[in-house]
Design a protein around this motif. Structure first.
Motif, PDB file in Angstrom:
ATOM      1  N   LEU A  73       0.829  -1.201   0.000  1.00  0.00           N
ATOM      2  CA  LEU A  73       0.000   0.000   0.000  1.00  0.00           C
ATOM      3  C   LEU A  73       0.870   1.259   0.000  1.00  0.00           C
ATOM      4  N   ALA A  74       1.960   1.252   0.771  1.00  0.00           N
ATOM      5  CA  ALA A  74       2.869   2.404   0.799  1.00  0.00           C
ATOM      6  C   ALA A  74       3.485   2.625  -0.586  1.00  0.00           C
ATOM      7  N   HIS A  75       3.872   1.553  -1.252  1.00  0.00           N
ATOM      8  CA  HIS A  75       4.446   1.676  -2.602  1.00  0.00           C
ATOM      9  C   HIS A  75       3.416   2.191  -3.605  1.00  0.00           C
ATOM     10  N   GLN A  76       2.169   1.779  -3.461  1.00  0.00           N
ATOM     11  CA  GLN A  76       1.114   2.296  -4.340  1.00  0.00           C
ATOM     12  C   GLN A  76       0.930   3.799  -4.141  1.00  0.00           C
ATOM     13  N   LEU A  77       0.988   4.237  -2.901  1.00  0.00           N
ATOM     14  CA  LEU A  77       0.874   5.680  -2.632  1.00  0.00           C
ATOM     15  C   LEU A  77       2.042   6.435  -3.256  1.00  0.00           C
ATOM     16  N   ILE A  78       3.243   5.898  -3.134  1.00  0.00           N
ATOM     17  CA  ILE A  78       4.416   6.541  -3.732  1.00  0.00           C
ATOM     18  C   ILE A  78       4.266   6.598  -5.246  1.00  0.00           C
ATOM     19  N   GLU A  79       3.795   5.515  -5.838  1.00  0.00           N
ATOM     20  CA  GLU A  79       3.597   5.476  -7.286  1.00  0.00           C
ATOM     21  C   GLU A  79       2.645   6.572  -7.753  1.00  0.00           C
ATOM     22  N   ASN A  80       1.602   6.826  -6.985  1.00  0.00           N
ATOM     23  CA  ASN A  80       0.590   7.805  -7.400  1.00  0.00           C
ATOM     24  C   ASN A  80       0.863   9.230  -6.931  1.00  0.00           C
ATOM     25  N   HIS A  81       1.703   9.389  -5.896  1.00  0.00           N
ATOM     26  CA  HIS A  81       1.920  10.727  -5.342  1.00  0.00           C
ATOM     27  C   HIS A  81       3.373  11.186  -5.427  1.00  0.00           C
ATOM     28  N   LEU A  82       4.261  10.337  -5.885  1.00  0.00           N
ATOM     29  CA  LEU A  82       5.688  10.616  -6.086  1.00  0.00           C
ATOM     30  C   LEU A  82       6.338  11.351  -4.929  1.00  0.00           C
ATOM     31  N   ASP A  83       6.395  12.684  -4.981  1.00  0.00           N
ATOM     32  CA  ASP A  83       7.108  13.449  -3.954  1.00  0.00           C
ATOM     33  C   ASP A  83       6.195  13.970  -2.843  1.00  0.00           C
ATOM     34  N   ARG A 120       1.082   3.234  10.779  1.00  0.00           N
ATOM     35  CA  ARG A 120       1.963   2.266  10.111  1.00  0.00           C
ATOM     36  C   ARG A 120       2.283   2.699   8.680  1.00  0.00           C
ATOM     37  N   ILE A 121       1.264   3.153   7.962  1.00  0.00           N
ATOM     38  CA  ILE A 121       1.484   3.596   6.574  1.00  0.00           C
ATOM     39  C   ILE A 121       2.431   4.797   6.559  1.00  0.00           C
ATOM     40  N   HIS A 122       2.204   5.751   7.436  1.00  0.00           N
ATOM     41  CA  HIS A 122       3.061   6.936   7.497  1.00  0.00           C
ATOM     42  C   HIS A 122       4.501   6.534   7.840  1.00  0.00           C
ATOM     43  N   GLN A 123       4.683   5.613   8.777  1.00  0.00           N
ATOM     44  CA  GLN A 123       6.023   5.131   9.133  1.00  0.00           C
ATOM     45  C   GLN A 123       6.707   4.480   7.936  1.00  0.00           C
ATOM     46  N   LYS A 124       5.968   3.650   7.207  1.00  0.00           N
ATOM     47  CA  LYS A 124       6.546   2.988   6.031  1.00  0.00           C
ATOM     48  C   LYS A 124       6.945   4.016   4.976  1.00  0.00           C
ATOM     49  N   LEU A 125       6.092   5.011   4.749  1.00  0.00           N
ATOM     50  CA  LEU A 125       6.416   6.045   3.772  1.00  0.00           C
ATOM     51  C   LEU A 125       7.665   6.817   4.193  1.00  0.00           C
ATOM     52  N   LYS A 181      -4.131  17.339  -1.723  1.00  0.00           N
ATOM     53  CA  LYS A 181      -4.595  15.986  -2.019  1.00  0.00           C
ATOM     54  C   LYS A 181      -4.572  15.259  -0.678  1.00  0.00           C
ATOM     55  N   VAL A 182      -5.716  14.743  -0.273  1.00  0.00           N
ATOM     56  CA  VAL A 182      -5.847  14.094   1.033  1.00  0.00           C
ATOM     57  C   VAL A 182      -5.995  12.590   0.823  1.00  0.00           C
ATOM     58  N   ILE A 183      -5.190  11.844   1.577  1.00  0.00           N
ATOM     59  CA  ILE A 183      -5.351  10.390   1.624  1.00  0.00           C
ATOM     60  C   ILE A 183      -5.980  10.092   2.978  1.00  0.00           C
ATOM     61  N   SER A 202     -21.582  -4.669   1.406  1.00  0.00           N
ATOM     62  CA  SER A 202     -22.356  -4.207   2.551  1.00  0.00           C
ATOM     63  C   SER A 202     -22.501  -2.693   2.598  1.00  0.00           C
ATOM     64  N   ARG A 203     -22.236  -2.019   1.491  1.00  0.00           N
ATOM     65  CA  ARG A 203     -22.254  -0.558   1.458  1.00  0.00           C
ATOM     66  C   ARG A 203     -23.669  -0.015   1.567  1.00  0.00           C
ATOM     67  N   GLU A 204     -23.825   1.025   2.378  1.00  0.00           N
ATOM     68  CA  GLU A 204     -25.101   1.735   2.501  1.00  0.00           C
ATOM     69  C   GLU A 204     -25.035   3.100   1.841  1.00  0.00           C
ATOM     70  N   VAL A 205     -23.832   3.608   1.635  1.00  0.00           N
ATOM     71  CA  VAL A 205     -23.618   4.869   0.924  1.00  0.00           C
ATOM     72  C   VAL A 205     -22.601   4.613  -0.188  1.00  0.00           C
ATOM     73  N   PRO A 206     -22.673   5.373  -1.278  1.00  0.00           N
ATOM     74  CA  PRO A 206     -21.824   5.081  -2.445  1.00  0.00           C
ATOM     75  C   PRO A 206     -20.378   5.546  -2.271  1.00  0.00           C
ATOM     76  N   ILE A 207     -19.615   4.808  -1.469  1.00  0.00           N
ATOM     77  CA  ILE A 207     -18.212   5.130  -1.207  1.00  0.00           C
ATOM     78  C   ILE A 207     -17.386   3.896  -1.542  1.00  0.00           C
ATOM     79  N   GLN A 208     -16.319   4.109  -2.312  1.00  0.00           N
ATOM     80  CA  GLN A 208     -15.425   3.024  -2.704  1.00  0.00           C
ATOM     81  C   GLN A 208     -13.985   3.429  -2.417  1.00  0.00           C
ATOM     82  N   PRO A 209     -13.140   2.487  -2.000  1.00  0.00           N
ATOM     83  CA  PRO A 209     -11.742   2.817  -1.705  1.00  0.00           C
ATOM     84  C   PRO A 209     -10.893   2.916  -2.974  1.00  0.00           C
ATOM     85  N   ASP A 210      -9.840   3.722  -2.894  1.00  0.00           N
ATOM     86  CA  ASP A 210      -8.864   3.827  -3.975  1.00  0.00           C
ATOM     87  C   ASP A 210      -7.716   2.839  -3.777  1.00  0.00           C
TER      88      ASP A 210
END
Length: 178
Positions: free
Chosen positions: A17-27, A46-51, A96-98, A137-145
């Motif tokens: 997941l950390a590598h995917q964030l780097i791929e999409n957000h670079l710097d 954990r994600i912030h530490q890995k980044l 850009k907010v993650i 099981s979604r009740e509202v139209p929200i999907q993860p990236d």
């Protein structure tokens, strides 16, 4: 109880997941990371530490957002929700907010998180990272990236993420299986 992720599998997934964030957000020049209180902050820590390990020269703004008073079930009888601390010492305006949470179930917590986020400015773009996506099981139209694992469960089953910092071990389990 069925184990979905053991400690090593969880660590591999967090690295992916950390590598995917780097791929999409670079710097990460205009990107901030925000974990949703209470359970999403274990994952966002954990994600912030890995980044930070992968990109030691880059300071990625990181905050924690309490959604208690934005929940649509806040005043509905039953259990009393315990407010957590918001730690957000920056504006999200034009950023850009993650947004990070551990389990995406109905989508209501994420909706509350989006409402709470707007009190800190108007982001340019919002993405969602979750460790577990309970897909049907979604009740509202929200999907993860960004998703660690998608899980199909029936209504009487729960997915619980256990964190070493809180429960003493890292594991993701499904409870209520027969």
């Amino acid at each position: 109880m069925k184990s979905l992720y053991a400690q090593q599998e969880l660590d591999i997934t967090l690295t992916r997941l950390a590598h995917q964030l780097i791929e999409n957000h670079l710097d990460f020049s205009d990107t901030v990371i925000i974990g949703l209180q209470p359970r999403g902050v274990f994952l966002s820590d954990r994600i912030h530490q890995k980044l930070q390990q992968l990109l030691p020269e880059i300071n990625i703004p990181y905050g924690k957002l309490d959604i208690t008073f934005y929940r649509d079930d806040f005043n509905s009888g039953g259990s009393l929700h315990q407010a957590q601390e918001t730690q957000l010492d920056f504006s999200v305006s034009g950023k850009k907010v993650i947004l990070i949470d551990d389990v995406l179930y109905t989508g209501r917590s994420i909706r509350a998180g989006l409402d709470a986020l707007l009190d800190f400015g108007r982001p340019e773009h919002v993405e969602l990272l979750v460790l577990i996506d309970r897909r049907f099981s979604r009740e509202v139209p929200i999907q993860p990236d960004y998703v660690g694992m998608s899980v199909d469960v029936i209504n009487n089953q729960k997915v619980k993420v256990l964190w070493k910092e809180h429960e003493g071990k890292d594991e993701v389990v499904m409870i209520g299986t027969k």
